[in-house]
Design a protein around this motif. Structure first.
Motif, short mmCIF file in Angstrom:
data_model
loop_
_atom_site.label_atom_id
_atom_site.label_comp_id
_atom_site.label_asym_id
_atom_site.label_seq_id
_atom_site.Cartn_x
_atom_site.Cartn_y
_atom_site.Cartn_z
N ASP A 283 -18.35 -2.05 -23.81
CA ASP A 283 -17.21 -1.56 -24.19
C ASP A 283 -18.98 -0.56 -25.51
O ASP A 283 -18.20 0.45 -25.87
CB ASP A 283 -17.51 -2.00 -24.88
CG ASP A 283 -16.01 -2.93 -24.63
OD1 ASP A 283 -15.44 -2.54 -23.45
OD2 ASP A 283 -16.53 -4.28 -24.96
N VAL A 284 -19.76 -1.06 -26.28
CA VAL A 284 -20.50 -0.32 -26.65
C VAL A 284 -22.31 -0.35 -26.27
O VAL A 284 -22.63 -1.44 -26.56
CB VAL A 284 -20.27 -0.96 -28.51
CG1 VAL A 284 -21.90 -0.27 -29.31
CG2 VAL A 284 -19.18 -1.36 -28.91
N ALA A 285 -22.56 0.29 -26.66
CA ALA A 285 -24.33 0.84 -26.65
C ALA A 285 -25.12 1.44 -27.91
O ALA A 285 -24.75 2.53 -27.96
CB ALA A 285 -24.32 1.34 -24.88
N LEU A 286 -26.25 0.18 -27.55
CA LEU A 286 -27.01 0.48 -28.42
C LEU A 286 -28.30 1.26 -28.56
O LEU A 286 -28.93 0.50 -27.37
CB LEU A 286 -26.86 0.13 -30.26
CG LEU A 286 -27.76 0.23 -30.73
CD1 LEU A 286 -27.10 0.99 -32.13
CD2 LEU A 286 -27.97 -1.79 -32.23
N VAL A 287 -28.27 2.51 -28.62
CA VAL A 287 -29.62 3.42 -27.68
C VAL A 287 -30.58 3.46 -28.88
O VAL A 287 -30.64 3.24 -30.10
CB VAL A 287 -29.29 5.36 -27.12
CG1 VAL A 287 -30.53 5.39 -26.46
CG2 VAL A 287 -28.22 4.38 -26.29
N HIS A 288 -31.92 2.72 -28.42
CA HIS A 288 -33.10 2.53 -29.70
C HIS A 288 -34.44 2.46 -28.79
O HIS A 288 -34.91 1.90 -28.20
CB HIS A 288 -32.72 1.61 -30.29
CG HIS A 288 -34.45 1.05 -31.06
ND1 HIS A 288 -33.33 0.96 -32.45
CD2 HIS A 288 -35.34 0.94 -30.83
CE1 HIS A 288 -35.08 1.32 -33.24
NE2 HIS A 288 -36.12 0.84 -32.22
N ILE B 78 -29.00 12.91 -22.83
CA ILE B 78 -28.57 12.62 -21.23
C ILE B 78 -28.59 11.01 -21.63
O ILE B 78 -27.98 11.00 -20.84
CB ILE B 78 -29.81 12.77 -20.65
CG1 ILE B 78 -30.28 14.61 -20.22
CG2 ILE B 78 -29.49 12.33 -18.94
CD1 ILE B 78 -31.47 15.26 -19.92
N ILE B 79 -29.36 10.33 -22.25
CA ILE B 79 -28.67 9.07 -22.16
C ILE B 79 -26.69 8.96 -22.44
O ILE B 79 -25.99 7.76 -21.69
CB ILE B 79 -30.23 8.20 -22.67
CG1 ILE B 79 -30.90 8.13 -22.10
CG2 ILE B 79 -29.18 6.41 -22.96
CD1 ILE B 79 -32.64 7.58 -23.27
N ALA B 80 -26.99 9.41 -23.75
CA ALA B 80 -25.95 9.14 -24.40
C ALA B 80 -24.41 10.13 -23.46
O ALA B 80 -23.58 9.28 -23.20
CB ALA B 80 -25.94 10.03 -26.22
N ASP B 81 -24.40 10.37 -23.23
CA ASP B 81 -23.89 11.52 -21.97
C ASP B 81 -23.72 10.30 -20.41
O ASP B 81 -22.30 10.72 -20.71
CB ASP B 81 -23.64 12.86 -21.45
CG ASP B 81 -24.13 13.87 -22.89
OD1 ASP B 81 -23.14 13.34 -23.99
OD2 ASP B 81 -24.38 14.90 -22.26
N ASN B 82 -24.46 9.90 -20.02
CA ASN B 82 -24.35 8.69 -19.37
C ASN B 82 -23.40 7.59 -19.64
O ASN B 82 -22.40 7.41 -18.77
CB ASN B 82 -25.43 8.69 -18.44
CG ASN B 82 -25.47 7.84 -17.25
OD1 ASN B 82 -25.21 6.89 -17.25
ND2 ASN B 82 -25.67 8.87 -15.90
N TRP C 249 -24.18 4.68 -29.87
CA TRP C 249 -24.59 4.58 -30.75
C TRP C 249 -26.01 4.80 -30.71
O TRP C 249 -26.54 4.15 -30.10
CB TRP C 249 -24.48 3.05 -32.08
CG TRP C 249 -23.26 3.63 -32.83
CD1 TRP C 249 -21.90 2.75 -31.81
CD2 TRP C 249 -22.94 3.58 -34.07
NE1 TRP C 249 -20.90 3.27 -32.57
CE2 TRP C 249 -21.78 3.25 -33.95
CE3 TRP C 249 -23.23 4.39 -35.31
CZ2 TRP C 249 -20.87 3.65 -35.15
CZ3 TRP C 249 -23.20 4.83 -35.71
CH2 TRP C 249 -21.62 4.40 -35.67
N ILE C 250 -26.96 5.96 -31.35
CA ILE C 250 -28.22 6.29 -31.06
C ILE C 250 -28.84 6.10 -32.28
O ILE C 250 -28.88 5.91 -33.40
CB ILE C 250 -28.41 7.90 -30.82
CG1 ILE C 250 -27.40 8.33 -29.50
CG2 ILE C 250 -29.56 8.48 -30.79
CD1 ILE C 250 -28.11 8.23 -28.44
N ASP C 251 -29.86 5.08 -32.70
CA ASP C 251 -30.89 4.71 -33.37
C ASP C 251 -32.08 5.98 -34.14
O ASP C 251 -32.09 6.37 -33.07
CB ASP C 251 -31.33 3.81 -33.10
CG ASP C 251 -30.80 1.94 -33.26
OD1 ASP C 251 -29.51 2.21 -34.07
OD2 ASP C 251 -31.15 1.45 -32.71
N THR C 252 -31.78 6.60 -35.30
CA THR C 252 -33.09 7.23 -35.31
C THR C 252 -34.48 6.16 -34.79
O THR C 252 -33.93 5.16 -34.73
CB THR C 252 -32.99 7.60 -37.23
OG1 THR C 252 -32.76 6.36 -37.97
CG2 THR C 252 -31.85 8.27 -36.84
#
Length: 167
Positions: free
Chosen positions: A54-59, A80-84, A93-96
């Protein structure tokens, strides 16, 4: 011995017990798709194998910067990661990038701050989780780290308390 990833996921579950972790890897307690040392290009290379959720946190991004990537390259890779992942039906969610401990110097933190500025200003269509600010505003300083860059158990607790309510 609690592994760093276990501490992170354990703290998140304490705050949000309804979370269920899925992924292709296990840290002996929780499933996940995180790989220590990955650059965004490594994540891109294995996007097809990342389990739907459901939710991905990209760090990711700090290792890219350490290996000479520019802020724009990191933003493009994160996009690219988020769009995929969004195409797989996930809320992303993209972490700084986290600040580094004092031992790595002002120049390094200025470079991270520059990349984070680019993430926040060029990725406005995405959910951004400003973990840089969570660390900088926590008041805990060096206690947040096990080395110059990686969070301690306290650091993961700060991240979990900052992140979980947003997800």
């Amino acid at each position: 011995v609690i592994k760093k990833g276990q501490a992170w996921r354990g703290d998140m579950l304490t705050i949000r017990p309804e979370f269920v972790y899925v992924g292709n890897f296990s840290d002996d307690l929780y499933l996940h798709d995180g790989v220590g040392g990955d650059k965004a290009t490594d994540v891109i290379a294995r996007l097809d194998s990342i389990t739907g959720c459901d939710v991905a946190l990209v760090h990711v991004g700090g290792n890219d910067l350490a290996n000479g990537a520019t802020g724009l390259q990191i933003v493009n890779r994160l996009t690219i990661i988020a769009d995929n992942l969004i195409a797989k039906g996930m809320i992303v969610w993209i972490d700084t990038i986290l600040p580094c401990n004092d031992g790595c110097g002002t120049t390094w933190n200025l470079a991270i701050a520059n990349v984070n500025y680019q993430i926040k200003t060029k990725m406005t269509a995405y959910n951004i989780n400003d973990v840089w600010s969570a660390f900088m505003d926590s008041g805990y300083g060096a206690a947040l780290y096990v080395d110059h860059f990686h969070p301690s158990a306290l650091g993961y607790s700060v991240l979990a308390n900052y992140t979980a309510p947003k997800l």
